[in-house]
Design an enzyme around this catalytic site. Structure first.
Site, PDB file in Angstrom:
ATOM      1  N   GLU A   1       0.410  -0.897   5.624  1.00 34.75           N
ATOM      2  CA  GLU A   1       1.338  -0.492   6.778  1.00 34.75           C
ATOM      3  C   GLU A   1       1.260   0.880   7.017  1.00 34.75           C
ATOM      4  O   GLU A   1       1.474   1.482   8.044  1.00 34.75           O
ATOM      5  CB  GLU A   1       2.795  -0.750   5.953  1.00 34.75           C
ATOM      6  CG  GLU A   1       3.878  -0.633   7.078  1.00 34.75           C
ATOM      7  CD  GLU A   1       4.581   0.817   6.891  1.00 34.75           C
ATOM      8  OE1 GLU A   1       5.433   1.060   7.768  1.00 34.75           O
ATOM      9  OE2 GLU A   1       3.980   1.656   5.981  1.00 34.75           O
TER      10      GLU A   1
ATOM     11  N   ASP B   1       0.706  -1.236   0.188  1.00 40.74           N
ATOM     12  CA  ASP B   1       0.040   0.015   0.011  1.00 40.74           C
ATOM     13  C   ASP B   1       0.853   1.169   0.053  1.00 40.74           C
ATOM     14  O   ASP B   1       2.159   1.237   0.279  1.00 40.74           O
ATOM     15  CB  ASP B   1      -0.833   0.209   1.176  1.00 40.74           C
ATOM     16  CG  ASP B   1      -0.370   0.177   2.583  1.00 40.74           C
ATOM     17  OD1 ASP B   1       0.838  -0.539   2.824  1.00 40.74           O
ATOM     18  OD2 ASP B   1      -0.488   1.026   3.360  1.00 40.74           O
TER      19      ASP B   1
END
Ligand SMILES: [Zn+2]
Length: 413
Positions: free
Chosen positions: A179, A84
């Site tokens: 994250e 991400d």
């Protein structure tokens, strides 16, 4: 031909796909597009020839295994990165390639030159003379954080499969979402992952090796006032906004992010709002030292307790939640995982840059789940915004490190 022929093409393919995570979501992963990306990774990992490729259902991490090709007993080593990207525009990412950068020119990101990478502003650019840089076009971030890590780990696995003469134990890889919103590692499934020691490949410039992070807590203060007409307020009004300011003023003024560095901790007021009737303060509390961290939380709570006592009623309500801890606490019990990385750097003639991180990594949480997980450089600079860039050469070096760690672990077993 490049040593890792698919490293850069795969990186460029991945960064063009929007994988921005969503801090306001409660689903796992935080956005359906992250699951789509994970499914694409599954395909690519199978195509490389890895085993046991699957999406872990509690975390949405993509796991895969490179089987051992040695008869020796070798620790199973994990490599982890996140796919991400940070909370910044990531629609239509158009990576730009600057070949043979001279280390001093100003690089135009967009055609008009509204946004530039200028060594006067970003002095690290000087370290990249003679290298090929990959940048954004100024309208988005690049997503080297952490698709460089994803591409590097995959290229290393591909290389090991193509070079069976390099002996290694079983390698586990874990590529995960979310994250950047701080929740991805919460659901990390250490058991399914199956490694004995691991590394996140999520650091910055060449040589970074991180195994010390903050201890971290989030702290909220809810304040209840008593609102009456100002004309008749004497002895009656309790102005919640004033109480909030008094609370903040009672915290040590020096211990703020803008006044601290290195191993100095802080209280950071990141949000506030208030009326006479009610007020709210949002803080994060940080310190590398666990004891001082605990003392900071006690001080925070103690100020509220004392104010409540003075008011004779509970005007301030404090909620403190620990977020993660300094991974050093876990790792220093057995430094094998750090020593192995240092040995790999030495074998590759890479100078290690070891500093305490003023933040956390996925490894801060995963280490406390029983899997010691320091952080290796992945190459990105200026992460989380339009000025992000990475050099192809550093990405190759990071891939070398992953290969070397696998190789050394076998040789040392
Ligand atoms: Zn990252």
């Amino acid at each position: 031909m490049a040593k890792y022929e698919n490293l850069i093409p795969r990186f460029l393919k991945y960064v063009k796909i929007n994988t921005r995570s969503n801090p306001n979501s409660t689903t796992i992963p935080s956005e359906p597009r992250l699951m789509d990306f994970a499914k694409g990774l599954v395909k690519d990992l199978k195509a490389i020839g890895l085993d046991n490729v699957h999406i872990n259902d509690q975390s949405a991490y993509v796991y895969a295994t490179l089987p051992a090709n040695t008869t020796k007993q070798v620790q199973k080593i994990g490599f982890i990165s996140h796919f991400d990207t940070a909370d910044f525009n990531s629609e239509n990412i158009q990576p730009q390639i600057v070949e043979d950068y001279d280390g001093k020119s100003v690089i135009k990101l967009d055609d008009a030159g509204k946004f530039t990478l200028d060594p006067a502003v970003f002095p690290n650019l000087k370290n990249y003379a003679g290298q090929t840089l990959i940048t954004s076009d100024g309208s988005t971030l690049l997503g080297a954080d952490d698709k460089s890590g994803v591409a590097e780990i995959m290229a290393a696995m591909e290389y090991l499969l193509a070079h069976p003469e390099i002996k290694h134990g079983e390698i586990e890889i874990g590529l995960g979402p979310d994250e950047e919103i701080g929740s991805g590692a919460d659901h990390f499934d250490v058991k399914d992952f199956g490694a004995d020691i691991a590394y996140t490949v999520d650091g910055g410039p060449l040589g970074q090796l991180e195994y010390e992070t903050f201890n971290a807590a989030d702290a909220q203060v809810e304040i209840t006032g008593t609102n009456v007409h100002p004309a008749e307020a004497k002895g009656v009004m309790v102005n919640a906004s004033q109480v909030a300011m008094d609370f903040h003023a009672a915290l040590p003024a020096h211990d703020r992010p803008e006044n601290t560095e290195g191993r100095e901790g802080f209280f950071h007021l990141y949000s506030m709002n208030g009326t006479v009737d009610s007020a709210h303060l949002g803080y994060i509390i940080r310190d590398h030292d666990r004891e001082i961290f605990e003392d900071r939380k006690k001080l925070f709570q103690g100020i509220a307790d004392q104010m409540n006592k003075d008011f004779g009623s509970d005007r301030l309500k404090v909620t403190i939640k620990d977020q993660y801890y300094n991974m050093r606490e876990v790792i220093e019990k057995d430094m094998t995982v750090v020593d192995l990385a240092k040995d790999a750097f030495a074998a590759l003639d890479i100078k290690p840059l070891i500093f305490p991180v003023r933040g956390g990594t996925d490894g801060s949480k995963i280490s406390f789940m029983g899997l010691p997980t320091p952080n290796l450089f992945a190459g990105g600079e200026n992460m989380h915004g339009r000025f992000e860039y990475v050099s192809e050469e550093t990405m190759e070096r990071a891939t070398d490190v992953v290969v070397e760690i696998a190789k050394l672990a076998e040789a040392q077993a």
